[in-house]
Enzyme design. Structure first.
Site, PDB file in Angstrom:
ATOM      1  N   HIS A 295      -1.227 -14.007 -15.381  1.00 53.95           N
ATOM      2  CA  HIS A 295      -0.404 -15.069 -15.944  1.00 53.95           C
ATOM      3  C   HIS A 295      -1.219 -16.056 -16.772  1.00 53.95           C
ATOM      4  O   HIS A 295      -0.739 -17.117 -17.141  1.00 53.95           O
ATOM      5  CB  HIS A 295       0.366 -15.798 -14.832  1.00 53.95           C
ATOM      6  CG  HIS A 295       1.419 -14.931 -14.213  1.00 53.95           C
ATOM      7  ND1 HIS A 295       1.383 -14.542 -12.896  1.00 53.95           N
ATOM      8  CD2 HIS A 295       2.508 -14.355 -14.756  1.00 53.95           C
ATOM      9  CE1 HIS A 295       2.424 -13.762 -12.656  1.00 53.95           C
ATOM     10  NE2 HIS A 295       3.124 -13.634 -13.760  1.00 53.95           N
TER      11      HIS A 295
ATOM     12  N   ASP B  32       1.005 -19.284  -2.827  1.00 58.16           N
ATOM     13  CA  ASP B  32       1.756 -18.757  -3.974  1.00 58.16           C
ATOM     14  C   ASP B  32       2.042 -17.304  -3.633  1.00 58.16           C
ATOM     15  O   ASP B  32       1.204 -16.440  -3.827  1.00 58.16           O
ATOM     16  CB  ASP B  32       0.906 -18.891  -5.246  1.00 58.16           C
ATOM     17  CG  ASP B  32       1.624 -18.399  -6.494  1.00 58.16           C
ATOM     18  OD1 ASP B  32       2.717 -17.828  -6.384  1.00 58.16           O
ATOM     19  OD2 ASP B  32       1.060 -18.576  -7.594  1.00 58.16           O
ATOM     20  N   MET B  33       3.206 -17.054  -3.110  1.00 60.71           N
ATOM     21  CA  MET B  33       3.497 -15.782  -2.445  1.00 60.71           C
ATOM     22  C   MET B  33       4.730 -15.089  -3.012  1.00 60.71           C
ATOM     23  O   MET B  33       5.856 -15.539  -2.790  1.00 60.71           O
ATOM     24  CB  MET B  33       3.705 -16.086  -0.959  1.00 60.71           C
ATOM     25  CG  MET B  33       4.210 -14.918  -0.146  1.00 60.71           C
ATOM     26  SD  MET B  33       4.507 -15.479   1.566  1.00 60.71           S
ATOM     27  CE  MET B  33       5.452 -14.075   2.176  1.00 60.71           C
TER      28      MET B  33
ATOM     29  N   GLY C 167      -5.653 -21.019  -1.353  1.00 58.40           N
ATOM     30  CA  GLY C 167      -6.101 -21.924  -2.410  1.00 58.40           C
ATOM     31  C   GLY C 167      -7.518 -22.402  -2.216  1.00 58.40           C
ATOM     32  O   GLY C 167      -8.049 -23.107  -3.079  1.00 58.40           O
TER      33      GLY C 167
ATOM     34  N   TRP D 243      11.026  -5.032   5.750  1.00 53.00           N
ATOM     35  CA  TRP D 243      12.381  -5.607   5.757  1.00 53.00           C
ATOM     36  C   TRP D 243      12.342  -7.131   5.664  1.00 53.00           C
ATOM     37  O   TRP D 243      13.287  -7.743   5.158  1.00 53.00           O
ATOM     38  CB  TRP D 243      13.131  -5.172   7.027  1.00 53.00           C
ATOM     39  CG  TRP D 243      12.434  -5.539   8.305  1.00 53.00           C
ATOM     40  CD1 TRP D 243      12.648  -6.660   9.058  1.00 53.00           C
ATOM     41  CD2 TRP D 243      11.413  -4.793   8.978  1.00 53.00           C
ATOM     42  NE1 TRP D 243      11.816  -6.657  10.159  1.00 53.00           N
ATOM     43  CE2 TRP D 243      11.045  -5.526  10.136  1.00 53.00           C
ATOM     44  CE3 TRP D 243      10.766  -3.579   8.732  1.00 53.00           C
ATOM     45  CZ2 TRP D 243      10.073  -5.093  11.026  1.00 53.00           C
ATOM     46  CZ3 TRP D 243       9.792  -3.155   9.621  1.00 53.00           C
ATOM     47  CH2 TRP D 243       9.445  -3.901  10.749  1.00 53.00           C
ATOM     48  N   LYS D 244      11.248  -7.752   6.092  1.00 55.07           N
ATOM     49  CA  LYS D 244      11.217  -9.215   6.141  1.00 55.07           C
ATOM     50  C   LYS D 244      11.145  -9.840   4.749  1.00 55.07           C
ATOM     51  O   LYS D 244      11.884 -10.760   4.428  1.00 55.07           O
ATOM     52  CB  LYS D 244      10.056  -9.683   7.026  1.00 55.07           C
ATOM     53  CG  LYS D 244      10.256  -9.282   8.486  1.00 55.07           C
ATOM     54  CD  LYS D 244       9.440 -10.134   9.429  1.00 55.07           C
ATOM     55  CE  LYS D 244       9.837  -9.825  10.880  1.00 55.07           C
ATOM     56  NZ  LYS D 244       9.333 -10.834  11.819  1.00 55.07           N
TER      57      LYS D 244
END
Lengths: 339, 339
Positions: B46, B175-176, B308, B227-228
């Site tokens: 990014h 940041d997930m 971080g 699935w989570k």
């Protein structure tokens, strides 16, 4: 062996057991309903099965059945509540209700509850909020029960995060702990002599394993999504502590306090009718939910579901057929009720 | 081949490329800084690498460089902003800043930004909020790029969730994304001829696989925590749509709009000094962060880190040594700047 206990019978037995343990009548009624509903929905670990442990906590003085939650600070859309180590369920319901009151006024409401005890099934509060027409985000900062990614000792909570989305029908309710498998679930796999489908933790040699027994021994349970669930659990810890100014994970990890003794919980609610376009918002929600069910399934016999989709059906079935109960646990709760 | 480009040189080249593509001067300055910082922090996907695609979007009219964000509804602690398909970075910064202004007044602030474009690196906004002393939670509802659990077609976004925690030093920033591996990351594995460490998706036969190439073909990327992560991505979708009354996932999945064209983003900020006990809150944060670093590492040579933790170090190193750049990408951006 499993039994099927009529819903009302299970509820009144749990209620009776709580009364005998010194829980006031109004709180016993609420807690009995919520434990029974959890079992009825298939979350037995925090339903009937949890009652003996809750009563043990009452008797050891870890939970004060007479303590009332107290609003200790309030500004704008935010409140801090001290739970005074009262009953986790009634404290959390009080906090969720306060958050909705704040959202009615400010559009969004935020309540940080500290010094409380185990809220049992986390989804209860997001579900309640959603049923009352509010979007809800809540989480709990528990004691350490999982290793951080890269550590071999328990160093972070499994910190369930719950999100409830109101609908005309059953709300969408995500109830997601940050461990891939709960310890209780691993116990079920172990009893059944089964391996887990995905890695469930690390064994004594530090190797990733599918063996539930090995992980129950090491307590090196796998975070959801490996490094990601570990990071999210920690971020929720830090955020919750910041908002509540409550106990840090390491402060509630003392075993003498029991599971979640003195923990913090956060309740953020949002009023989706804030700008007067609830019909449009609801239409979008329904379209999204329909798109989930319409997604092409990888196994044609198993349609794709949204979180909480099965809950209403399971509850109805349990009400019709009786609520599943482990025979030994049921005998124990009956004994606690008959004292 | 990798090059090391001096930070200021990279920034001014990106700025120049943006000016040539019609981005106004003030916005070009901000975007150049954020793309350069992303590359400097190691998030090249990014950073520099994204610049040619962003300029392509500008030239195809998918992003309007002149559009300004507009506050369309405001009540209490909540605002809705229409991004008018303007530049994702400057729209998101505007929204994050508004959320902080709201938090100053109400303790918590919530901004729902709709009809915007890609915000690039998601952690940028949680980081900015935390650097200004606010706790921040933000997420984005993207187009479908991942199968829901149990589906074999793309049916949910990877919806990155970001949480920023202020500190005296570098903030904690999670940041997930809700995919276990980003497509970009799978490309890196594939180029290196490597398998992923954990299952990265499903192959053409529907079998779970560690083969990045197979997943790049099927687009059946693995949700974080199976699935989570699928459930959490969907819940964030629904919550974000409810708050923004913006486009649903399936409405932004039209490829003609580009990645995240017309998407929604949510910014919730919280003022940790709300009740005047910031020193105590900060002490708790520091104790928790120290406990992370003190957790026993499974590999003694790799201390446990918080999300971080490496960012500030990587940024400093990039400023000293130059920012890593792929040679071909760098040539392309130089060409775009020299037009």
């Amino acid at each position: 062996m499993s039994l099927y206990i009529p819903y009302e019978e299970m509820k009144s037995t749990i209620r009776q057991a709580m009364l005998k343990a010194g829980v006031p009548e109004d709180k016993a009624e609420i807690c009995a309903e919520i434990h029974t509903a959890s079992s009825a929905d298939g979350v037995e670990s925090h339903g009937l099965n949890r009652v003996p442990r809750f009563i043990d906590y009452l008797e050891r003085g870890l939970v004060d059945p007479l303590a009332e939650p107290e609003i200790i600070s309030s500004r704008g859309a935010v409140e801090r509540i001290d739970g005074h180590l009262g009953i986790g369920i009634t404290n959390a319901l009080f906090a969720a209700d306060r958050a909705m009151e704040l959202a009615k006024v400010h559009g969004i409401g935020c309540v940080a509850l500290r010094n409380t005890t185990h809220w049992m099934r986390g989804g209860t509060y997001a579900h309640r909020t959603a049923e009352k027409g509010f979007m809800g985000i809540s989480w709990i900062c528990t004691e350490s029960c999982m290793p951080l990614w890269g550590s071999d000792e328990m160093s972070v909570g499994n910190n369930p995060l719950c999100i409830g989305i109101p609908r005309d029908g059953s709300p969408v309710v995500l109830d997601m702990a940050m461990s891939q498998y709960a310890y209780g679930k691993l116990g079920v796999y172990e009893l059944a002599g089964k391996q887990t489908e995905y890695p469930c933790g690390f064994d004594e040699e530090g190797k990733m394993t599918y063996d539930p027994g090995a992980v129950l021994k090491t307590k090196r349970i796998m975070p959801t999504g490996y490094w990601k669930g570990s990071g999210l659990a920690l971020a929720l810890d830090l955020a919750g502590t910041m908002m509540s100014c409550g106990k840090c994970t390491h402060e509630i990890s003392e075993p003498r306090d029991g599971s979640c003794g003195g923990c913090s919980q956060i309740f953020i609610t949002y009023d989706p009718n804030l700008f007067g376009d609830y019909d449009e918002v609801l239409k979008k929600t329904e379209a999204r939910v329909a798109a989930v069910n319409a997604a092409h399934p990888s196994d044609p016999s198993r349609p794709v579901q949204w979180p909480g989709e099965g809950t209403a059906k399971r509850r109805a079935k349990s009400k019709e057929r009786g609520v599943t109960a482990n025979e030994k646990v049921w005998e124990e709760v009956c004994r606690l009720a008959a004292r």
